[in-house]
Structure formats: C-alpha cells, structure tokens
Design an enzyme around this catalytic site. Structure first.
Site, mmCIF file in Angstrom:
data_model
loop_
_atom_site.group_PDB
_atom_site.id
_atom_site.type_symbol
_atom_site.label_atom_id
_atom_site.label_comp_id
_atom_site.label_asym_id
_atom_site.label_seq_id
_atom_site.Cartn_x
_atom_site.Cartn_y
_atom_site.Cartn_z
ATOM 1 N N HIS A 120 -2.221 9.038 -64.955
ATOM 2 C CA HIS A 120 -1.054 9.669 -65.586
ATOM 3 C C HIS A 120 -0.618 10.871 -64.751
ATOM 4 C CE1 HIS A 120 -3.886 12.666 -66.910
ATOM 5 N NE2 HIS A 120 -4.575 11.784 -67.617
ATOM 6 N N HIS A 153 -3.196 13.061 -63.120
ATOM 7 C CA HIS A 153 -3.811 12.499 -61.907
ATOM 8 C C HIS A 153 -2.845 12.603 -60.717
ATOM 9 C CE1 HIS A 153 -6.034 10.061 -65.063
ATOM 10 N NE2 HIS A 153 -6.991 10.694 -64.436
HETATM 11 O O1 PAF Z 1 -12.275 13.532 -65.763
HETATM 12 C C1 PAF Z 1 -12.590 12.331 -65.677
HETATM 13 O O2 PAF Z 1 -11.749 11.440 -65.615
HETATM 14 C C2 PAF Z 1 -14.066 11.930 -65.657
HETATM 15 O O3 PAF Z 1 -14.815 12.768 -66.459
HETATM 16 C C3 PAF Z 1 -14.660 11.884 -64.227
HETATM 17 C C4 PAF Z 1 -14.656 13.238 -63.572
HETATM 18 C C5 PAF Z 1 -13.866 10.895 -63.371
HETATM 19 C C6 PAF Z 1 -16.108 11.390 -64.277
HETATM 20 O O4 PAF Z 1 -16.209 10.112 -64.821
#
Ligand code: PAF
Length: 286
Positions: free
Chosen positions: A34, A37
């Site tokens: 999303h 990210h």
């Molecule tokens: O923030 C996240 O999406 C998760 O906690 C991570 C850091 C990818 C670990 O699985």
C-alpha cells in the site's frame, strides 16, 4: 525486476551484487503493498543501487491463527506494484524455507517486546525479530527501510541491529498523513466514513500534546492527561459505538520507550485506540 523464491539464492544474489560494488536497500514486507510501502520503496530507490523487497507473511508474528489465515495474499498484484516502482529484486520465500520445521531457534525480545503493542499481542515482537534477523542474515550488508508508523517495531529492530551487530543500517521512514492529519494505514480501509472522522482523534491528541510541549509544558503526566482527554472527548454527531476507545496515550523516550519523569529532551508521543472494533496506532516525535 526478477523474483527469487529460495533463501540461499537470495543470499547468493545479494552477495554477488555487493561484490559488483552495488549498494542494497532492503524493504521487508508481508505483501498487500500500500502507500506506506510505496514510501519505503521510493526512499530505498533514491538511496540505493539495488532495491530488494521481501514479501513473506510471517506466521511467527501472529498470535491468532484466524488473523494469519485472513491476511491478504496478493502476490501478483504486489509484483506489479513493485515493478512499477522500479524494484530490482523481489524475494518471496516459502514458509518451509524461512522457518524449517521443527524450528529449534528463535529470538526473544526482553522488555521492549512485552510493553505497549506487545502487551496486547504476546510473542508478536519475538516473531518479528526472528524473521527480520533471518532476512538480514540473507541480505547481508544493506540499508533496511521501516516505517515510523510502527514505532515500536522500528525500536525493536534498531535495538536488535545494535545488540546483535548486524551489518545493516536502519532507515526510519516518516509517517504519511492525509490532509486531515490521519496517518495512512491499511486498517483505515476497514473504517466507514463516521469511523474515519472518529479516527482523527488520534492525530488530534498527538498534535495538541506536541503544541503543549512546544508551549513549554514539561510534565509527562500533564501531557499524557491532555492526550487522554482529547481521545475521550465525545465527538459530536458520532454514534456511541463509533467513538474512540482509548488503549494508551504515552510520552516515551524514543530509544528505550520508557516514560521520562519530565520532558527535557526528544520524546515520542504514542497513542493506541479502537474505533469501531479496529485497533489504530499513531505517534509523533517531539
Ligand atoms: O511490518 C511488517 O510488515 C512486518 O512486521 C515485517 C517487518 C515485514 C516482518 O514480518
């Protein structure tokens, strides 16, 4: 962009890219990419030669099997988004490769892992730390990007890197807010328009506390009371069932997450509340 599934292949590829003199930016995710990210990937794109995104729904960090099962898995869409953002490498491991069964080793997170979010999700941060440690071991020397929205996760991982000497530089990525101040979260999608209005109480409480500190207030208790008041203030025109239900509103040291007696240096203000049954978190640095 290319996709790697095997952990050993990902490790070898990162090693070979580094030998070629390329810097690596790692963005660990659980997929369902999303705008939060996007922000992480864009920053990695600006700062590194190679951007590697891992997509792995890590079962170790779920305390509820239903949540794990319901977690969205949309790899094809994620690959499209990653490619459109200029990602070079996507790592999508299988669970059996990341956590071979029976697993004999995992990390534990003392104190930092049991408080705040850890108090309502036992074992969550141990699961996060374990998988992120594995990802760091595979990626090797790199920069790794984490959002400030999950401030406790960022603190746990930063401390892990320091304590376990991973050759990784953690890059915190600031929270993205809409014009009304609401922090972007995939959970906002579960809120209707009335609940979205109610969710604004979180950022409102943080901004009011920030302004009070800027105005000279140094008493931790008074700042916390102010945030609690803001979060408990009934919002006119909103049904009782959609009013925010406070979980915590705290002033903490940004490194240790311990509450200082007085505010004499940088602090982080953290709030958590449920709106319409959806648990929301937000924070701000002062
Ligand atoms: O923030 C996240 O999406 C998760 O906690 C991570 C850091 C990818 C670990 O699985």
């Amino acid at each position: 962009m290319f996709r790697i599934v095997k952990a050993k292949e990902f490790q070898a590829e990162c090693e070979s890219l580094r030998l070629d003199g390329r810097t690596i930016g790692l963005v660990p995710t659980m997929g369902a990419l999303h705008s939060g990210h996007r922000q992480l990937i864009t920053m990695a794109r600006d700062q590194c030669d190679i951007v590697a995104v891992s997509i792995f729904v890590n079962e170790l960090q779920f305390d509820n099997p239903v949540d794990l099962e319901k977690y969205p898995r949309v790899v094809d869409k994620d690959l499209e988004i990653a490619s459109s953002l200029g990602v070079d490498l996507v790592f999508t491991p299988e669970s059996a490769d990341m956590h071979p069964r029976p697993t004999l080793f995992h990390l534990e997170v003392d104190r930092l892992g049991d408080i705040l979010e850890g108090a309502s999700r036992p074992g969550h941060f141990a699961g996060v730390a374990t998988v992120v440690a594995k990802l760091f071991t595979l990626a090797g020397r790199c920069k790794a990007y984490f959002g400030e929205k999950d401030f406790q996760q960022l603190s746990v991982i930063s401390r892990m890197v320091e304590e376990l000497h991973f050759p990784v530089e953690i890059v915190p990525v600031p929270i993205v807010r809409d014009t009304s101040g609401l922090a972007f979260s995939s959970r906002n999608l579960r809120l209707d328009s009335e609940q979205l209005k109610s969710a604004l109480s979180l950022s409102r409480a943080l901004f009011a506390a920030r302004d009070a500190i800027a105005g000279g207030e140094k008493d931790t208790g008074k700042i916390e009371e102010l945030m609690v008041r803001e979060l408990r203030r009934e919002i006119a025109g909103i049904a009782q069932s959609n009013q925010p239900e406070l979980d915590y509103a705290l002033v903490v040291d940004p490194l240790t997450l311990v509450e200082p007696e007085r505010i004499d240096g940088p602090v982080r203000l953290l709030v958590a509340a449920r709106v319409g049954g959806v648990r929301l978190i937000d924070n701000i640095g002062v």
